[in-house]
Enzyme design. Structure first.
Site, PDB file in Angstrom:
ATOM      1  N   GLY A 162       0.830  -1.203   0.000  1.00  0.00           N
ATOM      2  CA  GLY A 162       0.000   0.000   0.000  1.00  0.00           C
ATOM      3  C   GLY A 162       0.857   1.243   0.000  1.00  0.00           C
ATOM      4  N   ASN A 163       0.234   2.382   0.201  1.00  0.00           N
ATOM      5  CA  ASN A 163       1.003   3.618   0.326  1.00  0.00           C
ATOM      6  C   ASN A 163       0.335   4.499   1.372  1.00  0.00           C
ATOM      7  OD1 ASN A 163      -0.919   5.561  -1.043  1.00  0.00           O
ATOM      8  ND2 ASN A 163      -0.659   4.033  -2.650  1.00  0.00           N
ATOM      9  N   ARG A 164       0.910   5.652   1.615  1.00  0.00           N
ATOM     10  CA  ARG A 164       0.481   6.451   2.771  1.00  0.00           C
ATOM     11  C   ARG A 164      -0.630   7.448   2.466  1.00  0.00           C
ATOM     12  NH1 ARG A 164       5.528   8.992   5.220  1.00  0.00           N
ATOM     13  NH2 ARG A 164       3.991   9.743   6.707  1.00  0.00           N
ATOM     14  N   SER A 165      -1.259   7.348   1.316  1.00  0.00           N
ATOM     15  CA  SER A 165      -2.317   8.310   0.999  1.00  0.00           C
ATOM     16  C   SER A 165      -3.504   8.165   1.968  1.00  0.00           C
ATOM     17  CB  SER A 165      -2.807   8.077  -0.434  1.00  0.00           C
ATOM     18  OG  SER A 165      -3.977   8.819  -0.649  1.00  0.00           O
ATOM     19  N   ALA A 220      -3.448   7.890  -5.076  1.00  0.00           N
ATOM     20  CA  ALA A 220      -2.060   7.428  -5.156  1.00  0.00           C
ATOM     21  C   ALA A 220      -2.150   5.975  -5.617  1.00  0.00           C
ATOM     22  CB  ALA A 220      -1.402   7.528  -3.792  1.00  0.00           C
TER      23      ALA A 220
END
Ligand code: CTP
Length: 396
Positions: free
Chosen positions: A208-211, A275
C-alpha cells in the site's frame, strides 16, 4: 459552501427538534448566517434560547411578539433566505404547506420566499405512511420542494419503522447541494479518484502507500457543492463516505482502472488524486505466507497507468507527489500523460505530507504556466483546483 449564506432553519414540534440544534451549530461553524424560526409547539421540545446561543442570532417563534430588536416580519426573512430548511418537519407543517395555509411565522416565511425549500420529515411511521401525508409530500415535491426522506430506525413509540429524521450529515449535504445548484460546475460530470490503492500479497497482507484520501475527498465534496454531478472512486481510506454523490469503493489499481473506464462516458473531467500502486505482486498467495525462510523475495509487475492510457476529450487533472525536482518531474508527467493540469506537491515540505489536513501545491498548466499556491487547507486547495477546472472546461 454555506459560507456567508442566510439559511432559514424552521423547527417544528417533533421529538427530533433537539437535532436541529446540531444542524444550526454545524451550519454556523461553516460560516452561514442561520435564522431560526420555531413553531410554538417546537418551543415545547427545545428552547429558543438554545438556538439563539448556537447561532448568535435572535430566534423567531411568536409572530406577534414585536418587542425584540429582531421584530422582523416574515417578508424580510423570506427575502434574505438563500434556502429555507425545515428540520424536523411534522405531518402538521407538511399538511399546512400542501394546503397553502400560512398561520404562523414559519408557514408565512415559506409562502413568501422565492428561495428553495427543503423539508426533512420526522414522525411516527404510521403518520408518515398515511396516504394523506404521502399525497401532501408528493404535492410539495411537484411544487419544487426538496424532501430529505426520513430514515428507518427506532421511533419514539419504541417501534422500529420509517419516520426518524434523516442523518444530520445527509441533511447538511442536501443543503449544500441545493445552495450550490447554480454553481460554476452546474451540469458538469466530474470523476474524482482518491485514496491509495492496495495490491494483495496473501489473504492478510498488501502493498500500500500512505495516501489518506483527504485531498481527493475534499475535491469530490467541493465539486458537489459547486453544482457538479460527482462520482468518487475511492481506494480504501479511513474517511466517512461522502453523501450526495456516487461512491465506488475499489481496492487495487486494476479495479480502479475498471471503475474509471466504466463511468467515463459523458464525463467532463477526471481528477486523479488517488495514489495508485505502480507495481503489484506477480503472484498472490492463496494462504498466509509463513516465516519459514530467512529471506523472502517478492516479484512485482507493473500495473496499468490509468491516466496515461485514457483516451477521450475529457479534461484530465493529475497529481504528482514528489520528493525531489518537483516541478521538473511533474512537468514530464503532465506531458507523458497528456494532462490539462498537473497538481504538484513536495511531500517533504512541512504541512504538505500524507495524512495532513493542509497542502502546499503548484499548479502546472499544459501551456507551461505555473501557479504556486500558499499552504492551505485541503478544502481550500480543492476550491483553487476547481476554479481552474471550471475555467478550463469553459474554453474546452
Ligand atoms: N497514476 C495513474 N495510474 C498509475 C499511476 C499513477 O493514473 N498506475 C496517476 C496518479 O493518480 C496521478 C498521476 O498519475 O494523478 C501521477 O502519479 P505519480 O504516482 O506521481 O506518478 P507515476 O506516473 O506513478 O510516476 P512515478 O511513480 O515514477 O513517479
Amino acid at each position: 459552501m454555506p459560507e456567508n449564506k442566510t439559511i432559514v432553519l424552521g423547527i417544528t414540534g417533533s421529538i427530533a427538534a433537539y437535532k436541529a440544534a446540531d444542524i444550526a451549530s454545524k451550519l454556523t461553524q461553516e460560516g452561514a448566517k442561520v435564522e431560526v424560526v420555531m413553531t410554538p409547539s417546537a418551543t415545547k421540545f427545545i428552547t429558543p434560547l438554545t438556538l439563539r446561543n448556537i447561532t448568535g442570532r435572535p430566534v423567531v417563534s411568536d409572530m406577534w411578539d414585536l418587542s425584540d430588536e429582531f421584530s422582523v416580519e416574515h417578508v424580510a426573512l423570506a427575502e434574505a433566505a438563500s434556502v429555507v430548511v425545515i428540520a424536523p418537519a411534522t405531518a402538521n407543517i407538511i399538511a399546512k404547506l400542501a394546503a397553502g395555509i400560512a398561520d404562523d411565522m414559519l408557514t408565512c416565511v415559506v409562502l413568501a420566499t422565492k428561495a428553495p425549500v427543503i423539508l426533512a420529515p420526522a414522525m411516527n411511521d404510521n403518520m408518515f405512511q398515511n396516504p394523506i401525508t404521502q399525497d401532501n409530500l408528493k404535492k410539495l415535491k411537484v411544487r419544487g420542494f426538496t424532501i430529505v426522506s426520513p430514515a428507518y430506525g427506532r421511533l419514539v413509540s419504541g417501534k422500529v419503522g420509517v419516520g426518524r429524521l434523516a442523518e444530520i450529515e445527509e441533511i447538511l449535504c442536501v443543503i449544500k447541494k441545493v445552495l450550490g445548484r447554480n454553481g460554476d460546475l452546474k451540469g458538469r460530470r466530474i470523476v474524482v479518484t482518491a485514496g491509495g490503492t492496495r495490491e494483495p500479497i496473501d489473504p492478510v497482507r498488501h502493498i500500500g502507500n500512505r495516501s489518506s484520501g483527504k485531498m481527493g475527498y475534499a475535491l469530490a465534496e467541493a465539486a458537489r457543492d459547486r453544482g457538479a454531478e460527482v462520482t468518487l472512486i475511492s481506494a480504501p481510506t479511513l474517511l466517512p463516505e461522502p453523501k450526495g454523490m456516487e461512491v465506488i469503493q475499489v481496492e487495487t489499481t486494476l479495479q480502479m482502472k475498471e471503475a474509471v473506464d466504466k463511468v467515463l462516458s459523458g464525463v467532463d473531467a477526471l481528477i486523479m488524486a488517488a495514489a495508485v500502486a505502480d507495481y503489484k505482486p506477480a503472484q498472490i498467495w492463496g494462504e498466509k505466507i509463513k516465516k519459514h525462510s530467512p529471506t523472502l523475495t517478492l516479484k512485482l509487475e507493473r500495473t496499468p497507468d490509468i491516466l496515461a492510457e485514457l483516451r477521450g476529450k475529457l479534461l484530465k487533472v493529475g497529481f504528482a507527489a514528489e520528493s525531489q525536482d518537483v516541478l521538473k518531474n511533474a512537468r514530464i508527467k503532465l506531458e507523458e500523460k497528456r494532462l490539462d493540469l498537473m497538481v504538484a506537491n513536495d511531500v517533504t515540505q512541512p504541512g504538505s505530507g500524507f495524512d495532513s489536513d493542509t497542502n502546499k501545491v503548484s499548479l502546472i498548466f499544459k501551456d507551461g504556466r505555473v501557479e504556486e499556491l500558499p499552504l492551505l487547507s485541503k478544502r481550500e486547495v480543492a476550491e483553487k483546483i476547481l476554479d481552474k477546472v471550471a475555467s478550463l472546461l469553459e474554453v474546452k
